[in-house]
Motif scaffolding. Structure first.
Motif, short mmCIF file in Angstrom:
data_model
loop_
_atom_site.label_atom_id
_atom_site.label_comp_id
_atom_site.label_asym_id
_atom_site.label_seq_id
_atom_site.Cartn_x
_atom_site.Cartn_y
_atom_site.Cartn_z
N MET A 238 11.25 -12.06 13.18
CA MET A 238 11.39 -13.36 13.80
C MET A 238 12.85 -13.66 14.11
O MET A 238 13.18 -14.12 15.20
N ALA A 239 13.74 -13.40 13.15
CA ALA A 239 15.15 -13.72 13.34
C ALA A 239 15.74 -12.92 14.50
O ALA A 239 16.43 -13.48 15.36
N TYR A 240 15.48 -11.63 14.53
CA TYR A 240 16.02 -10.80 15.60
C TYR A 240 15.39 -11.18 16.94
O TYR A 240 16.06 -11.16 17.97
N GLY A 241 14.13 -11.54 16.92
CA GLY A 241 13.46 -11.96 18.15
C GLY A 241 14.08 -13.20 18.74
O GLY A 241 14.27 -13.29 19.97
N ARG A 242 14.43 -14.15 17.90
CA ARG A 242 15.07 -15.38 18.38
C ARG A 242 16.44 -15.09 18.98
O ARG A 242 16.82 -15.63 20.02
N ALA A 243 17.21 -14.24 18.31
CA ALA A 243 18.55 -13.91 18.81
C ALA A 243 18.45 -13.15 20.13
O ALA A 243 19.19 -13.43 21.07
N THR A 244 17.52 -12.21 20.20
CA THR A 244 17.35 -11.44 21.43
C THR A 244 16.90 -12.34 22.58
O THR A 244 17.41 -12.24 23.70
N ARG A 245 15.97 -13.23 22.29
CA ARG A 245 15.49 -14.15 23.34
C ARG A 245 16.63 -15.04 23.84
O ARG A 245 16.78 -15.24 25.04
N ALA A 246 17.43 -15.56 22.94
CA ALA A 246 18.56 -16.42 23.35
C ALA A 246 19.55 -15.62 24.20
O ALA A 246 20.06 -16.12 25.21
N LYS A 247 19.81 -14.39 23.80
CA LYS A 247 20.74 -13.54 24.55
C LYS A 247 20.22 -13.31 25.97
O LYS A 247 20.96 -13.44 26.94
N ILE A 248 18.94 -13.00 26.09
CA ILE A 248 18.33 -12.77 27.40
C ILE A 248 18.36 -14.05 28.24
O ILE A 248 18.69 -14.02 29.43
#
Length: 113
Positions: free
Chosen positions: A1-11
């Protein structure tokens, strides 16, 4: 979940910077800034969760957890919260906050190989 949120924000920030904005309401500069600030808060929330905090949906509670669990991100959290609450901000400032939150996340928790 944490990495998914960071990746989504980056994208999202990459899309916003390039002008690719799919949602019509985000073409409004004020709403775009608010969206970016909310993305920053979600990323900062991920840092606190990885450090043992409980998940909170409220941005106010997230900022309280950032202050306690990730003091190095306190300034980012408070500025993002001000923007979410309606403080004037240019989209570029809010995007910068989200991008710094993402950078902080990955500097603390590099992607697993």
């Amino acid at each position: 979940m944490a990495y998914g949120r960071a990746t989504r924000a980056k994208i999202l920030m990459e899309r916003y910077r390039s002008g690719i904005i799919n949602e019509p309401f985000r073409s409004n500069p004020r709403l775009l800034a608010r969206s970016c600030a909310k993305a920053a808060i979600r990323v900062l929330s991920s840092i606190t969760i990885l450090r043992g905090a409980i998940f909170y949906a409220s941005p106010y509670q997230v900022v309280a957890m950032v202050t306690r669990y990730a003091p190095e991100a306190t300034f980012l959290a408070y500025r993002a919260l001000e923007i979410v609450d309606g403080a004037m901000s240019e989209p570029n400032e809010a995007m910068g906050i989200a991008e710094r939150a993402v950078e902080l996340f990955y500097s603390l928790y590099p992607e697993p190989s």
